[in-house]
Design a protein around this motif. Structure first.
Motif, short mmCIF file in Angstrom:
data_model
loop_
_atom_site.label_atom_id
_atom_site.label_comp_id
_atom_site.label_asym_id
_atom_site.label_seq_id
_atom_site.Cartn_x
_atom_site.Cartn_y
_atom_site.Cartn_z
N ILE A 1 0.84 -1.21 0.00
CA ILE A 1 0.00 0.00 0.00
C ILE A 1 0.87 1.26 0.00
O ILE A 1 0.70 2.14 -0.82
CB ILE A 1 -0.96 0.04 1.21
CG1 ILE A 1 -1.80 -1.25 1.27
CG2 ILE A 1 -1.88 1.26 1.13
CD1 ILE A 1 -2.68 -1.36 2.50
N HIS A 2 1.80 1.35 0.95
CA HIS A 2 2.58 2.57 1.08
C HIS A 2 3.93 2.52 0.34
O HIS A 2 4.47 3.55 -0.01
CB HIS A 2 2.86 2.90 2.55
CG HIS A 2 1.62 3.01 3.38
ND1 HIS A 2 1.04 1.94 4.01
CD2 HIS A 2 0.84 4.07 3.68
CE1 HIS A 2 -0.04 2.34 4.65
NE2 HIS A 2 -0.19 3.62 4.47
N LEU B 1 -4.44 4.37 8.02
CA LEU B 1 -4.89 4.32 6.63
C LEU B 1 -6.23 5.05 6.48
O LEU B 1 -6.44 5.82 5.54
CB LEU B 1 -5.04 2.86 6.18
CG LEU B 1 -5.43 2.64 4.71
CD1 LEU B 1 -4.20 2.69 3.82
CD2 LEU B 1 -6.15 1.31 4.52
N GLN C 1 -5.13 8.49 4.69
CA GLN C 1 -5.34 8.35 3.25
C GLN C 1 -6.81 8.37 2.83
O GLN C 1 -7.19 9.13 1.94
CB GLN C 1 -4.65 7.08 2.78
CG GLN C 1 -3.15 7.16 3.07
CD GLN C 1 -2.39 6.13 2.31
OE1 GLN C 1 -2.19 5.03 2.79
NE2 GLN C 1 -2.00 6.46 1.11
N ILE C 2 -7.63 7.54 3.46
CA ILE C 2 -9.03 7.48 3.03
C ILE C 2 -9.73 8.82 3.27
O ILE C 2 -10.46 9.32 2.43
CB ILE C 2 -9.77 6.30 3.71
CG1 ILE C 2 -9.17 4.97 3.24
CG2 ILE C 2 -11.28 6.35 3.43
CD1 ILE C 2 -9.82 3.71 3.78
N LYS D 1 -9.63 5.59 -6.37
CA LYS D 1 -8.50 5.41 -5.43
C LYS D 1 -9.01 5.04 -4.04
O LYS D 1 -8.42 4.22 -3.35
CB LYS D 1 -7.68 6.70 -5.35
CG LYS D 1 -6.73 6.89 -6.52
CD LYS D 1 -5.78 8.04 -6.24
CE LYS D 1 -4.94 8.39 -7.45
NZ LYS D 1 -4.18 9.62 -7.27
N THR D 2 -10.09 5.71 -3.63
CA THR D 2 -10.68 5.42 -2.32
C THR D 2 -11.12 3.97 -2.25
O THR D 2 -10.89 3.27 -1.26
CB THR D 2 -11.89 6.34 -2.06
OG1 THR D 2 -11.53 7.68 -2.37
CG2 THR D 2 -12.34 6.27 -0.61
N GLU E 1 -9.91 1.46 -3.86
CA GLU E 1 -8.73 0.59 -3.75
C GLU E 1 -8.33 0.42 -2.28
O GLU E 1 -7.96 -0.66 -1.84
CB GLU E 1 -7.55 1.19 -4.54
CG GLU E 1 -7.64 1.00 -6.04
CD GLU E 1 -7.82 -0.45 -6.46
OE1 GLU E 1 -7.06 -1.30 -5.99
OE2 GLU E 1 -8.77 -0.71 -7.25
N LEU E 2 -8.41 1.52 -1.52
CA LEU E 2 -8.04 1.45 -0.11
C LEU E 2 -9.08 0.72 0.73
O LEU E 2 -8.75 -0.03 1.65
CB LEU E 2 -7.80 2.86 0.45
CG LEU E 2 -6.63 3.63 -0.19
CD1 LEU E 2 -6.55 5.03 0.39
CD2 LEU E 2 -5.31 2.89 0.01
N CYS F 1 -8.72 -2.95 1.10
CA CYS F 1 -7.85 -3.47 2.17
C CYS F 1 -8.68 -3.75 3.41
O CYS F 1 -8.44 -4.74 4.12
CB CYS F 1 -6.76 -2.47 2.52
SG CYS F 1 -5.78 -1.94 1.14
#
Lengths: 223, 223
Positions: A52-53, B102, B106-107, B128-129, B131-132, B135
């Motif tokens: 991820i990072h 995360l 990021q989110i 992109k959101t 994709e996170l 996880c």
């Protein structure tokens, strides 16, 4: 510690984020294998462990992967309980964590942006940085270290980042941000830190580091 | 808990950062006084307690001030040890902390920037959101909650932020970011969360919240 323990650290010699993990492992007396990464050409191991990072530091302990330097420090402290890194009292623990965030979010941001600026823009940022370092100066009243009589969490976080990274970058630019007169406790703390073997062993070589930070600053300017 | 304990929380009704602290205090059964703040007109108490960041949430416990929501959650868990919020195992603790970062770094960034964008720019950020959030979906495999059979640290952090804040903002814009088909475990988790009394009690009122997020989005657009 059992013979079969596997402790591996992926880091970069000039990075305070991995240097502080080395300090913590040395403080605990935990043997580890160190793997130097190249950010321009990341290893397939780094990409596999931290997809991820894609950042260092990465700690691998018996096949388990831990990322993010603050999280790794907490993991180390919870896994090897001798020579505690965080204070025992919940309020003191929270203070250490709050100041660590101040260093790694606000002071770092200001410090690194200052590298990219021309003289005038830089001065404003440096003044703001000093305001924040004043909070650290206050916190050192009556103590050798942020951890009290021994180095602890905030010493590792702030030590790896400010005197042994940002100050070197400023020195390379010919700017003195943190003077003895403004920050006497801070300066005394840095001297004490340098006397601690596990810290001294993890400070990047001075000249090479200043040169590295200069190159980084030039790169930032061209972005 | 002694009768003389003072627990005060400064928060904002629409903020996931203070809502999650309320959830944690309720989980522990700790009575607290709640003080609603107004970010447009900050109270002198807030400015006095958190002079560096001037932000909520602020927890005051017997005269001690703790700031930053992740730090406050750790403080609560270390001070009132029953009904643990973080897992006991160091590796599971580190995983919860990494995912909490995360979510909150990021989110949140992607999610809030998406509010400010026109349709085209928004779509890229939303992808992109997703994709996170994948996880998180993976992390829920075989579990009711991130905490396993009961709500824990990551449930409070991600729960307050994603379903009961970001999703409402997206809903206000008429965009469905997280669908049942893409994220079946996440959707099941949100349903389970809503059944938990301490969570349900801290969810901001739906219509008012969507309206509030719409206003925020418009403000962001004009920046």
């Amino acid at each position: 510690m059992g013979k079969q323990e596997e402790v591996k650290l992926l880091g970069i010699w000039a990075s305070p984020f991995s240097r502080r993990i080395e300090m913590a492992l040395k403080l605990k007396g935990v043997p580890y294998d160190y793997l130097e990464e190249d950010l321009e050409n990341k290893s397939s191991l780094l990409l596999a462990l931290n997809p991820i990072h894609k950042k260092i530091p990465v700690l691998v302990h018996n096949g388990k992967t831990i990322i993010e330097s603050h999280v790794i420090l907490e993991y180390i402290d919870e896994t090897w309980k001798h020579n505690p890194i965080l204070p025992q009292d919940p309020f003191h623990r929270s203070t250490a964590r709050i100041f660590a965030k101040l260093v790694d979010e606000q002071i770092v941001n200001l410090g690194f942006i200052s590298l990219a600026k021309t003289e005038k823009g830089r001065d404003v940022l440096i003044e703001k940085t000093r305001e924040l370092i004043k909070c650290l100066e206050k916190e050192l009243a009556g103590n050798d270290y942020f951890g009290g009589k021994t180095v602890g969490y905030l010493d590792l976080v702030a030590g790896s980042m400010i005197p042994f990274c940002l100050e070197r970058a400023w020195e390379g630019m010919g700017v003195e941000v943190i003077t003895e007169k403004m920050f006497p406790r801070y300066k005394k703390w840095v001297k004490k830190l340098e006397e601690v073997e596990i810290v001294r062993d993890c400070i990047p070589p001075r000249e090479k580091h200043i040169e590295h930070m200069n190159i980084m600053g030039e790169k930032l300017k061209s972005v």
